[in-house]
Structures are given as structure tokens and as C-alpha cells.
Design an enzyme around this catalytic site. Structure first.
Site, short mmCIF file in Angstrom:
data_model
loop_
_atom_site.label_atom_id
_atom_site.label_comp_id
_atom_site.label_asym_id
_atom_site.label_seq_id
_atom_site.Cartn_x
_atom_site.Cartn_y
_atom_site.Cartn_z
N GLU A 79 -10.14 8.50 7.51
CA GLU A 79 -11.28 9.22 8.09
C GLU A 79 -12.35 8.31 8.65
O GLU A 79 -13.25 8.75 9.36
CB GLU A 79 -11.91 10.10 7.00
CG GLU A 79 -10.98 11.16 6.44
CD GLU A 79 -11.60 11.86 5.24
OE1 GLU A 79 -11.05 12.88 4.79
OE2 GLU A 79 -12.65 11.36 4.74
N ALA A 124 -3.60 -5.35 3.42
CA ALA A 124 -3.37 -6.15 4.64
C ALA A 124 -4.45 -7.21 4.85
O ALA A 124 -4.17 -8.29 5.37
CB ALA A 124 -3.31 -5.23 5.85
N LEU A 125 -5.66 -6.92 4.41
CA LEU A 125 -6.74 -7.92 4.59
C LEU A 125 -6.51 -9.18 3.76
O LEU A 125 -7.11 -10.21 4.04
CB LEU A 125 -8.10 -7.30 4.27
CG LEU A 125 -8.66 -6.33 5.30
CD1 LEU A 125 -10.03 -5.84 4.86
CD2 LEU A 125 -8.74 -6.95 6.68
N HIS A 129 -12.75 2.14 8.72
CA HIS A 129 -12.06 1.09 7.95
C HIS A 129 -10.70 0.76 8.56
O HIS A 129 -10.24 -0.38 8.48
CB HIS A 129 -11.90 1.53 6.49
CG HIS A 129 -11.63 0.39 5.58
ND1 HIS A 129 -10.70 0.46 4.58
CD2 HIS A 129 -12.14 -0.87 5.53
CE1 HIS A 129 -10.65 -0.70 3.95
NE2 HIS A 129 -11.52 -1.52 4.51
N PHE A 174 0.83 -1.21 0.00
CA PHE A 174 0.00 0.00 0.00
C PHE A 174 0.86 1.25 0.00
O PHE A 174 0.49 2.27 -0.56
CB PHE A 174 -0.91 -0.01 1.24
CG PHE A 174 -2.36 0.21 0.92
CD1 PHE A 174 -3.10 -0.77 0.31
CD2 PHE A 174 -2.96 1.43 1.20
CE1 PHE A 174 -4.44 -0.56 0.00
CE2 PHE A 174 -4.28 1.65 0.90
CZ PHE A 174 -5.03 0.65 0.30
N VAL A 190 1.50 -1.76 5.84
CA VAL A 190 1.32 -0.50 6.58
C VAL A 190 -0.14 -0.10 6.50
O VAL A 190 -0.70 -0.01 5.39
CB VAL A 190 2.19 0.62 5.98
CG1 VAL A 190 1.98 1.92 6.75
CG2 VAL A 190 3.67 0.23 5.99
N VAL A 191 -0.74 0.11 7.65
CA VAL A 191 -2.14 0.57 7.72
C VAL A 191 -2.12 1.91 8.45
O VAL A 191 -1.72 1.97 9.62
CB VAL A 191 -3.03 -0.44 8.45
CG1 VAL A 191 -4.48 -0.04 8.38
CG2 VAL A 191 -2.85 -1.85 7.86
N1 LIG Z 1 -6.35 1.30 3.88
C1 LIG Z 1 -5.41 0.29 3.81
C2 LIG Z 1 -5.71 -0.95 3.25
N2 LIG Z 1 -6.95 -1.18 2.75
C3 LIG Z 1 -7.23 -2.23 1.78
C4 LIG Z 1 -7.58 -3.56 2.44
O1 LIG Z 1 -6.44 -4.12 3.07
C5 LIG Z 1 -8.08 -4.55 1.39
O2 LIG Z 1 -7.06 -4.73 0.41
C6 LIG Z 1 -9.34 -4.08 0.72
O3 LIG Z 1 -10.32 -3.80 1.72
C7 LIG Z 1 -9.89 -5.11 -0.26
O4 LIG Z 1 -10.15 -6.33 0.39
N3 LIG Z 1 -4.77 -1.93 3.21
C8 LIG Z 1 -3.51 -1.71 3.70
O5 LIG Z 1 -2.65 -2.62 3.66
N4 LIG Z 1 -3.20 -0.51 4.26
C9 LIG Z 1 -4.11 0.51 4.33
O6 LIG Z 1 -3.78 1.62 4.86
C1 LIG Z 2 -6.78 2.20 6.88
C2 LIG Z 2 -7.68 2.57 5.80
O1 LIG Z 2 -8.53 1.83 5.36
C3 LIG Z 2 -7.60 3.96 5.35
O2 LIG Z 2 -6.42 4.13 4.58
C4 LIG Z 2 -8.79 4.30 4.50
O3 LIG Z 2 -8.97 5.67 4.60
P1 LIG Z 2 -10.45 6.24 4.88
O4 LIG Z 2 -10.87 5.70 6.23
O5 LIG Z 2 -10.26 7.75 4.90
O6 LIG Z 2 -11.31 5.76 3.74
#
Ligand SMILES: Nc1c(NC[C@H](O)[C@H](O)[C@H](O)CO)[nH]c(=O)[nH]c1=O
Ligand SMILES: CC(=O)[C@@H](O)COP(=O)(O)O
Length: 140
Positions: A71, A42-43, A74, A11, A66-67
Site C-alpha cells: 500500500e 531484499a534490502l 516502501h 520473504f 521477491v518484492v
Molecule cells: N516488503 C518486502 C521487503 N521488505 C523488507 C526489506 O527488504 C528489509 O528487509 C527491511 O526494510 C529491513 O531492512 N523485502 C522483500 O524482500 N520483499 C518484500 O516484498
Molecule cells: C514491498 C513492500 O515493502 C511491501 O510488501 C510492504 O507493504 P506495504 O507498502 O503495504 O507496507
């Protein structure tokens, strides 16, 4: 020599490169072989590890990602569910180190990804090595 698979959620590429550097260094300096697999987020890491573990080609795994909080709610889902699923896999006896950063902002991520500072990638690799060692100790 053991064979490890680093499963990375790419990501934030520059942060992942540092986390992978730390993990790879820890594993290769211990004499082990390393491969890298990339998934969208990450999911997807736990599912990818489960599939790779079924192949029986790898002795251990390192989850890298990295997550960063945005806002919405999620962040809690991505951070919490990836960690929960990885924990469930380790409870099934799969040696996994969790190097997925779950942080509030870029600055926190930079410090933790940097092998010269908090080196969370190397830390996750050391955890995977520790679990693999335990598995071999208890298997005999
Ligand atoms: N927001 C972040 C994500 N979001 C995507 C999810 O992990 C996943 O790929 C999606 O929901 C589809 O299933 N992933 C990260 O690794 N880091 C983020 O900050
Ligand atoms: C961790 C996340 O899913 C994040 O990057 C998504 O951002 P948002 O919550 O503003 O849609």
C-alpha cells in the site's frame, strides 16, 4: 569450476524455492558449485554480497528475492534501492545476477519464479555466468 553464492531474501518461501531451483540448475549444469545464504529482505542482499565478496571465497553471486507492491511507497524503496546497490557492486567488478522479482501481485510473481515458465532465477544465474566470463576474458 567456479563457486557461486546465492543470496536469498526469504520473504515468500515458495517463490524463493522455485527461483533458487532455476538458478541452481543453471549453475550446476554448467559445472559450478553453489551455496545459499539467507537474509531477511531484499534490502539486505547487497550488503550480504559485499561482505561475502570481501571474503574472496566466491567467484560470483545470484541475488534472489521477491518484492510485491503493497500500500505504501516502501515498494519503490525496496525494489529500487536493492537494484541500485546490486548494480553498484557489479560496477565494482563483482559478478552478480539480479533475480529479485519486483512485481505488482502474486500472479506475476508465480509466472516469473517458475523454472518451467519465465525462470527468472535461471536467467539471473546466466547473467552472473556471463559477467564472470567477461571478467576472466578481460583479466588476461
Ligand atoms: N516488503 C518486502 C521487503 N521488505 C523488507 C526489506 O527488504 C528489509 O528487509 C527491511 O526494510 C529491513 O531492512 N523485502 C522483500 O524482500 N520483499 C518484500 O516484498
Ligand atoms: C514491498 C513492500 O515493502 C511491501 O510488501 C510492504 O507493504 P506495504 O507498502 O503495504 O507496507
Amino acid at each position: 569450476m567456479a563457486k557461486f553464492l546465492i543470496v536469498e531474501a526469504r520473504f515468500y518461501a515458495h517463490l524463493n524455492d522455485q527461483l533458487i531451483e532455476g538458478a541452481r540448475s543453471a549453475l550446476t549444469s554448467a559445472g559450478h558449485e553453489v551455496e545459499v545464504l539467507t537474509v531477511p529482505g531484499a534490502l539486505e542482499i547487497p550488503g550480504a554480497i559485499a561482505l561475502a565478496a570481501e571474503s574472496e571465497r566466491y567467484d560470483g553471486f545470484v541475488a534472489i528475492g521477491v518484492v510485491i507492491r503493497g500500500e505504501t511507497y516502501h515498494f519503490e524503496i525496496v525494489a529500487g534501492e536493492s537494484a541500485r546497490a546490486i548494480m553498484a557492486l557489479t560496477m565494482d567488478g563483482i559478478a552478480i545476477g539480479n533475480g529479485i522479482l519486483t512485481v505488482e501481485n502474486d500472479a506475476q510473481a508465480e509466472v516469473r519464479a517458475d523454472p518451467a515458465r519465465k525462470n527468472k532465477g535461471g536467467e539471473a544465474a546466466q547473467a552472473a555466468l556471463a559477467l564472470l566470463d567477461l571478467r576472466s576474458r578481460f583479466a588476461n
